[in-house]
Design an enzyme around this catalytic site. Structure first.
Site, PDB file in Angstrom:
ATOM      1  N   HIS A  72       0.838  -1.201   0.000  1.00  0.00           N
ATOM      2  CA  HIS A  72       0.000   0.000   0.000  1.00  0.00           C
ATOM      3  C   HIS A  72       0.868   1.244   0.000  1.00  0.00           C
ATOM      4  CE1 HIS A  72      -4.014  -1.842   1.577  1.00  0.00           C
ATOM      5  NE2 HIS A  72      -3.458  -2.559   0.616  1.00  0.00           N
ATOM      6  N   TYR A 201      -9.119   5.185   7.795  1.00  0.00           N
ATOM      7  CA  TYR A 201      -9.229   5.559   9.202  1.00  0.00           C
ATOM      8  C   TYR A 201     -10.326   6.631   9.261  1.00  0.00           C
ATOM      9  CZ  TYR A 201      -4.758   3.219  10.276  1.00  0.00           C
ATOM     10  OH  TYR A 201      -3.760   2.287  10.447  1.00  0.00           O
ATOM     11  N   PRO A 293      -3.468   0.124  18.969  1.00  0.00           N
ATOM     12  CA  PRO A 293      -3.192  -0.307  17.591  1.00  0.00           C
ATOM     13  C   PRO A 293      -3.394   0.754  16.512  1.00  0.00           C
ATOM     14  CG  PRO A 293      -5.205  -1.343  18.428  1.00  0.00           C
ATOM     15  CD  PRO A 293      -4.598  -0.595  19.571  1.00  0.00           C
ATOM     16  N   LYS A 297       1.825  -0.187  15.130  1.00  0.00           N
ATOM     17  CA  LYS A 297       3.256  -0.237  15.440  1.00  0.00           C
ATOM     18  C   LYS A 297       3.729  -1.455  16.234  1.00  0.00           C
ATOM     19  CE  LYS A 297       4.857   3.275  13.388  1.00  0.00           C
ATOM     20  NZ  LYS A 297       4.495   2.673  12.104  1.00  0.00           N
ATOM     21  N   TYR A 385       4.248   6.503  10.039  1.00  0.00           N
ATOM     22  CA  TYR A 385       3.424   5.341   9.698  1.00  0.00           C
ATOM     23  C   TYR A 385       4.246   4.268   8.981  1.00  0.00           C
ATOM     24  CZ  TYR A 385      -0.880   2.811   8.698  1.00  0.00           C
ATOM     25  OH  TYR A 385      -1.859   1.852   8.657  1.00  0.00           O
TER      26      TYR A 385
HETATM   27  P1  FAD Z   1       2.867 -11.818  21.397  1.00  0.00           P
HETATM   28  O1  FAD Z   1       2.438 -11.869  19.981  1.00  0.00           O
HETATM   29  O2  FAD Z   1       1.869 -11.472  22.437  1.00  0.00           O
HETATM   30  O3  FAD Z   1       3.527 -13.211  21.725  1.00  0.00           O
HETATM   31  C1  FAD Z   1       3.831 -13.630  23.037  1.00  0.00           C
HETATM   32  C2  FAD Z   1       3.764 -15.142  23.102  1.00  0.00           C
HETATM   33  O4  FAD Z   1       4.148 -15.558  24.405  1.00  0.00           O
HETATM   34  C3  FAD Z   1       2.360 -15.668  22.866  1.00  0.00           C
HETATM   35  O5  FAD Z   1       2.416 -16.696  21.890  1.00  0.00           O
HETATM   36  C4  FAD Z   1       1.924 -16.167  24.223  1.00  0.00           C
HETATM   37  O6  FAD Z   1       1.035 -17.275  24.131  1.00  0.00           O
HETATM   38  C5  FAD Z   1       3.243 -16.553  24.854  1.00  0.00           C
HETATM   39  N1  FAD Z   1       3.249 -16.515  26.327  1.00  0.00           N
HETATM   40  C6  FAD Z   1       2.661 -15.610  27.148  1.00  0.00           C
HETATM   41  N2  FAD Z   1       2.913 -15.893  28.434  1.00  0.00           N
HETATM   42  C7  FAD Z   1       3.684 -17.014  28.439  1.00  0.00           C
HETATM   43  C8  FAD Z   1       4.260 -17.791  29.468  1.00  0.00           C
HETATM   44  N3  FAD Z   1       4.087 -17.466  30.750  1.00  0.00           N
HETATM   45  N4  FAD Z   1       4.978 -18.872  29.119  1.00  0.00           N
HETATM   46  C9  FAD Z   1       5.143 -19.208  27.813  1.00  0.00           C
HETATM   47  N5  FAD Z   1       4.625 -18.502  26.790  1.00  0.00           N
HETATM   48  C10 FAD Z   1       3.901 -17.416  27.101  1.00  0.00           C
HETATM   49  N6  FAD Z   1       0.909  -4.301  15.528  1.00  0.00           N
HETATM   50  C11 FAD Z   1       1.350  -3.831  14.339  1.00  0.00           C
HETATM   51  O7  FAD Z   1       2.568  -3.644  14.180  1.00  0.00           O
HETATM   52  N7  FAD Z   1       0.508  -3.519  13.304  1.00  0.00           N
HETATM   53  C12 FAD Z   1      -0.836  -3.692  13.428  1.00  0.00           C
HETATM   54  O8  FAD Z   1      -1.564  -3.472  12.457  1.00  0.00           O
HETATM   55  C13 FAD Z   1      -1.346  -4.157  14.706  1.00  0.00           C
HETATM   56  N8  FAD Z   1      -2.657  -4.360  14.904  1.00  0.00           N
HETATM   57  C14 FAD Z   1      -3.098  -4.954  16.047  1.00  0.00           C
HETATM   58  C15 FAD Z   1      -4.436  -5.199  16.188  1.00  0.00           C
HETATM   59  C16 FAD Z   1      -4.903  -5.831  17.329  1.00  0.00           C
HETATM   60  C17 FAD Z   1      -6.364  -6.075  17.460  1.00  0.00           C
HETATM   61  C18 FAD Z   1      -3.976  -6.221  18.358  1.00  0.00           C
HETATM   62  C19 FAD Z   1      -4.454  -6.943  19.603  1.00  0.00           C
HETATM   63  C20 FAD Z   1      -2.644  -5.965  18.226  1.00  0.00           C
HETATM   64  C21 FAD Z   1      -2.181  -5.336  17.086  1.00  0.00           C
HETATM   65  N9  FAD Z   1      -0.838  -5.067  16.918  1.00  0.00           N
HETATM   66  C22 FAD Z   1      -0.404  -4.495  15.737  1.00  0.00           C
HETATM   67  C23 FAD Z   1       0.131  -5.424  17.956  1.00  0.00           C
HETATM   68  C24 FAD Z   1       0.821  -6.764  17.701  1.00  0.00           C
HETATM   69  O9  FAD Z   1      -0.142  -7.778  17.487  1.00  0.00           O
HETATM   70  C25 FAD Z   1       1.720  -7.116  18.889  1.00  0.00           C
HETATM   71  O10 FAD Z   1       2.529  -6.003  19.168  1.00  0.00           O
HETATM   72  C26 FAD Z   1       2.593  -8.348  18.614  1.00  0.00           C
HETATM   73  O11 FAD Z   1       1.831  -9.520  18.729  1.00  0.00           O
HETATM   74  C27 FAD Z   1       3.779  -8.435  19.577  1.00  0.00           C
HETATM   75  O12 FAD Z   1       4.494  -9.627  19.380  1.00  0.00           O
HETATM   76  P2  FAD Z   1       5.222 -10.354  20.581  1.00  0.00           P
HETATM   77  O13 FAD Z   1       5.888 -11.536  19.985  1.00  0.00           O
HETATM   78  O14 FAD Z   1       6.020  -9.373  21.332  1.00  0.00           O
HETATM   79  O15 FAD Z   1       4.062 -10.776  21.590  1.00  0.00           O
HETATM   80  C1  PHB Z   2      -5.145  -4.521  10.858  1.00  0.00           C
HETATM   81  O1  PHB Z   2      -5.272  -4.721   9.634  1.00  0.00           O
HETATM   82  O2  PHB Z   2      -5.306  -5.414  11.683  1.00  0.00           O
HETATM   83  C2  PHB Z   2      -4.766  -3.172  11.337  1.00  0.00           C
HETATM   84  C3  PHB Z   2      -4.475  -2.176  10.422  1.00  0.00           C
HETATM   85  C4  PHB Z   2      -4.136  -0.906  10.861  1.00  0.00           C
HETATM   86  C5  PHB Z   2      -4.091  -0.635  12.214  1.00  0.00           C
HETATM   87  C6  PHB Z   2      -4.375  -1.637  13.129  1.00  0.00           C
HETATM   88  C7  PHB Z   2      -4.720  -2.904  12.693  1.00  0.00           C
HETATM   89  O3  PHB Z   2      -3.777   0.619  12.637  1.00  0.00           O
END
Ligand code: FAD
Ligand code: PHB
Length: 390
Positions: A72, A201, A293, A297, A385
């Site tokens: 995009h 948005y 979100p 980021k 962004y």
């Molecule tokens: P997580 O993905 O949370 O992974 C952590 C892992 O650790 C999980 O698999 C969990 O099961 C495991 N775990 C937890 N506790 C324990 C334990 N005690 N022992 C063993 N394992 C454990 N980010 C973006 O960059 N762009 C986006 O568009 C965006 N949109 C989002 C939309 C939504 C609705 C949400 C909820 C989040 C969004 N995010 C977005 C954020 C992004 O999803 C997170 O920042 C990302 O998942 C972080 O990755 P991580 O590996 O740090 O943590």
């Molecule tokens: C998504 O597609 O899940 C998404 C896109 C943009 C955002 C957050 C989530 O700012």
């Protein structure tokens, strides 16, 4: 049992770290409390920054991403009955975002780790970190009912916001910075072609709405809802009616609906722990910081942390150079705080707050007008962004 780096959590941070370390000849074990099927289905982020895509490609896990990811060159801000495009190709030439589901990144990384003999233990519980301030930290856990322990050189806490790693740092050795927002996001995944080519948005008196997508056949939407909203109060018809009311606000736009495949509610919160390290424990991704979100980021920050940590560990193993490790937290926090501000700014720009008075709404509209009419302001949004490199 022994390994070089014990990694807690198989989200994007833990899996990518394990993969990048393997490419540097450093071994690791990943401990994950959920099943493989669960983490591969968990629907979350969708927007990958330019630098995130480059990292995944350079690491040899970008093949499907290059084929299926949607590039995009802009996003739309919709308010006041008009659409306004933030054009990345003009404002930040050569930089774009790629829309590709987080669970697809997770699947690609799990497949890459398992193909090269990587050690990921799914469905472990009672994970506990010990002796993190010594040279022989260890991770204790239970797998299939048996207690086990892995002695490590280093531990990476990649277990997300609700994990156990952060709390292993003594309370007196860490500071938390936090903000909660008085609303949440209700997210859906629907089997319907996107009604637009780029993300929308949308700001309005009924609340914020976001039109995103996953593929030419699957769309993703979010609605601002009350902080205490329950899914039971949001049957499918109500969701589509509200999405239409918030998105069909410009001439010629109509929203296509389809079967809802997934629904969830996400709290909106900003959080940072400082420092992101203690002794031989290094936190990465959501374990150390989360953002609302709106700025897309979170996943990108997790990838950026892991890039820094891999470089630092590689320097330590190759040459005994500990400088990267010593600077890990400070290096990551520069990018983290920029993303914190951008995410907070996007959130407060695009969501009406119940506590707002008429004056506050006018300020929001004025800021929106400024962003879409000043090249300097639009460039600031665009460069954050697509990913600002400190
Ligand atoms: P997580 O993905 O949370 O992974 C952590 C892992 O650790 C999980 O698999 C969990 O099961 C495991 N775990 C937890 N506790 C324990 C334990 N005690 N022992 C063993 N394992 C454990 N980010 C973006 O960059 N762009 C986006 O568009 C965006 N949109 C989002 C939309 C939504 C609705 C949400 C909820 C989040 C969004 N995010 C977005 C954020 C992004 O999803 C997170 O920042 C990302 O998942 C972080 O990755 P991580 O590996 O740090 O943590
Ligand atoms: C998504 O597609 O899940 C998404 C896109 C943009 C955002 C957050 C989530 O700012």
């Amino acid at each position: 049992m022994r390994t070089q780096v014990g990694i807690v959590g198989a989200g994007p941070a833990g899996l990518l770290l394990s993969h990048l370390l393997h490419r540097e000849g450093i071994e690791s074990v990943v401990l994950e409390m959920r099943s493989r099927a669960y983490i591969e289905k968990r629907v979350r982020a969708g927007v990958l920054e330019h630098g995130t895509v480059e990292t995944l490609r350079a690491a040899g896990v970008g093949e499907r991403l290059s084929r299926e990811g949607l590039i995009h060159q802009g996003i739309e801000l919709r308010f006041g009955g008009r659409r306004h495009r933030i054009a990345f190709e003009e404002l930040v030439p050569g930089r774009a975002i790629t829309v590709y589901g987080q669970q697809e990144v997770v699947k690609d990384l799990v497949a890459a780790r398992l193909a090269s003999g990587g050690d990921i233990r799914f469905e472990v519980d009672d994970v506990a970190l010990t002796a993190i301030d010594s040279e022989r930290p260890s991770v204790k856990f239970r797998a299939a009912g048996e207690r086990e322990s892995i002695e490590c050189d280093f531990i990476a806490g990649c277990d997300g916001f609700h994990g156990v790693s952060r709390d292993a740092i003594p309370a007196g050795a860490r500071t938390h910075f936090e903000r909660e927002y008085p609303f949440a996001w209700l997210g859906i995944l629907a089997r319907v072609a996107p009604s637009a080519d780029e993300l929308i948005y949308a700001y309005g008196d009924r609340g914020f709405a976001l039109h995103s997508m996953r593929s030419p056949e699957v769309s993703r939407f979010y609605l601002q809802v009350g902080a205490d909203a329950q899914l039971e109060s949001w049957p499918d018809d109500r969701i589509w009616a509200e999405l239409r009311a918030r998105l069909e606000t410009v001439p010629g736009f109509s929203l296509a609906a389809g079967p809802i495949l997934e629904k969830n509610i996400t709290a909106m919160r900003s959080f940072v722990v400082e420092p992101m390290q203690f002794g031989r424990l290094y936190l990465a991704g959501d374990a150390a910081h989360i953002v609302p979100p709106t700025g897309a980021k979170g996943l990108n920050l997790a990838v950026a942390d892991v890039r820094v940590l891999t470089r630092a560990l590689a320097d330590w193993y190759a040459r005994g150079d500990a400088s990267g490790l010593a600077q890990y937290s400070a290096t990551c926090l520069r990018r983290v705080w920029r993303a914190q501000h951008f995410s907070y700014w996007m959130t407060t720009l695009l969501h009406p707050f119940d506590s707002d008075d008429a004056y506050a709404r006018r300020l929001q509209l004025s800021q929106l007008e400024y962003v879409v009419s000043s090249r300097a302001a639009a460039t600031s949004l665009a460069e954050n962004y697509v990913g600002w490199e400190p």
